[in-house]
Enzyme design. Structure first.
Site, PDB file in Angstrom:
ATOM      1  CE  LYS A   1     -15.817 -45.987  15.551  1.00  0.00           C
ATOM      2  NZ  LYS A   1     -16.847 -46.594  14.816  1.00  0.00           N
ATOM      3  N   GLY A   2     -16.188 -40.221  18.966  1.00  0.00           N
ATOM      4  CA  GLY A   2     -17.285 -39.041  19.212  1.00  0.00           C
ATOM      5  C   GLY A   2     -16.476 -37.390  19.247  1.00  0.00           C
TER       6      GLY A   2
ATOM      7  CD  GLU B   1     -15.257 -38.281  25.434  1.00  0.00           C
ATOM      8  OE1 GLU B   1     -15.400 -38.119  24.285  1.00  0.00           O
ATOM      9  OE2 GLU B   1     -15.434 -39.364  26.218  1.00  0.00           O
TER      10      GLU B   1
ATOM     11  CG  ASP C   1     -23.531 -38.854  29.016  1.00  0.00           C
ATOM     12  OD1 ASP C   1     -22.652 -39.560  29.426  1.00  0.00           O
ATOM     13  OD2 ASP C   1     -24.176 -39.062  28.035  1.00  0.00           O
TER      14      ASP C   1
ATOM     15  CE  LYS D   1     -27.022 -34.804  27.106  1.00  0.00           C
ATOM     16  NZ  LYS D   1     -27.806 -36.152  26.692  1.00  0.00           N
TER      17      LYS D   1
ATOM     18  CG  ASP E   1     -22.836 -42.512  17.675  1.00  0.00           C
ATOM     19  OD1 ASP E   1     -23.188 -43.716  17.426  1.00  0.00           O
ATOM     20  OD2 ASP E   1     -22.317 -42.285  18.633  1.00  0.00           O
TER      21      ASP E   1
ATOM     22  NE  ARG F   1     -19.377 -41.813  15.383  1.00  0.00           N
ATOM     23  CZ  ARG F   1     -19.487 -41.672  16.817  1.00  0.00           C
ATOM     24  NH1 ARG F   1     -19.289 -40.899  17.518  1.00  0.00           N
ATOM     25  NH2 ARG F   1     -19.368 -43.069  17.372  1.00  0.00           N
TER      26      ARG F   1
END
Length: 178
Positions: free
Chosen positions: A39-40, A95, A99, A127, A156, A162
């Protein structure tokens, strides 16, 4: 706790990502498939896709590793598969964050089995100091080192925050309240 990237800064970097992608695929005979990792990535994808000047095919995949927590809970799992056949096609993975990059590496390995022509990765937040695997996105809007846990613009905490139009540091004092 504090805003790290404002809505204006985010939009400027998304403009740069769109310009890069428009140049990269301008001479394609086939429309590339733009794959949002839900979902991000949805806010980033939605903003980015509207700035692409070439024909594209939309697609989505749902992967899960964080499940709303501050640290990954397990190896990423595919929850909902993509719709389109990607064999022989250019795929652009959009995306929200790279990280540990375990999720992206699992996704890329999964997609390569389907024999796409190419795979390009575009991330909102990179990251590199959090990596657990060898990975570098093809394009990142922002690179953060020694970063705190961040929320907003698709990122989130327990499925909340979000929808913030900026990226902010989450204040851990409020962890039990979200």
């Amino acid at each position: 706790k504090r805003i790290i990237y404002s809505e204006k800064q985010i939009n400027q970097r998304i403009d740069a990502a769109a310009e890069w992608l428009n140049k990269k695929f301008k001479n394609n005979k086939q429309a590339p498939i733009f794959l949002s990792v839900l979902k991000g990535a949805l806010p980033f994808y939605g903003n980015l896709i509207m700035k692409i000047k070439i024909d594209v095919i939309f697609d989505f995949i749902v992967l899960s590793s964080f499940r709303g927590k501050m640290k990954p809970s397990c190896m990423p799992k595919i929850i909902t598969d993509l719709f389109n056949n990607i064999k022989g096609k250019d795929v652009v993975i959009v995306e929200d964050i790279a990280d540990s990059a375990k999720t992206l590496c699992v996704l890329i390995k999964y997609l390569k089995i389907r024999k796409p022509k190419s795979i390009t990765t575009v991330v909102l937040i990179n990251k590199p100091d959090k990596r657990r695997v060898s990975f570098e996105p093809d394009f990142s809007c922002f690179t953060i080192y020694n970063s705190p846990f961040i929320i907003g613009y698709g990122l989130d905490i327990n499925e909340k925050a979000r929808n913030l139009p900026y990226i902010a540091e989450f204040d851990k004092r409020y962890l039990g309240k979200v």
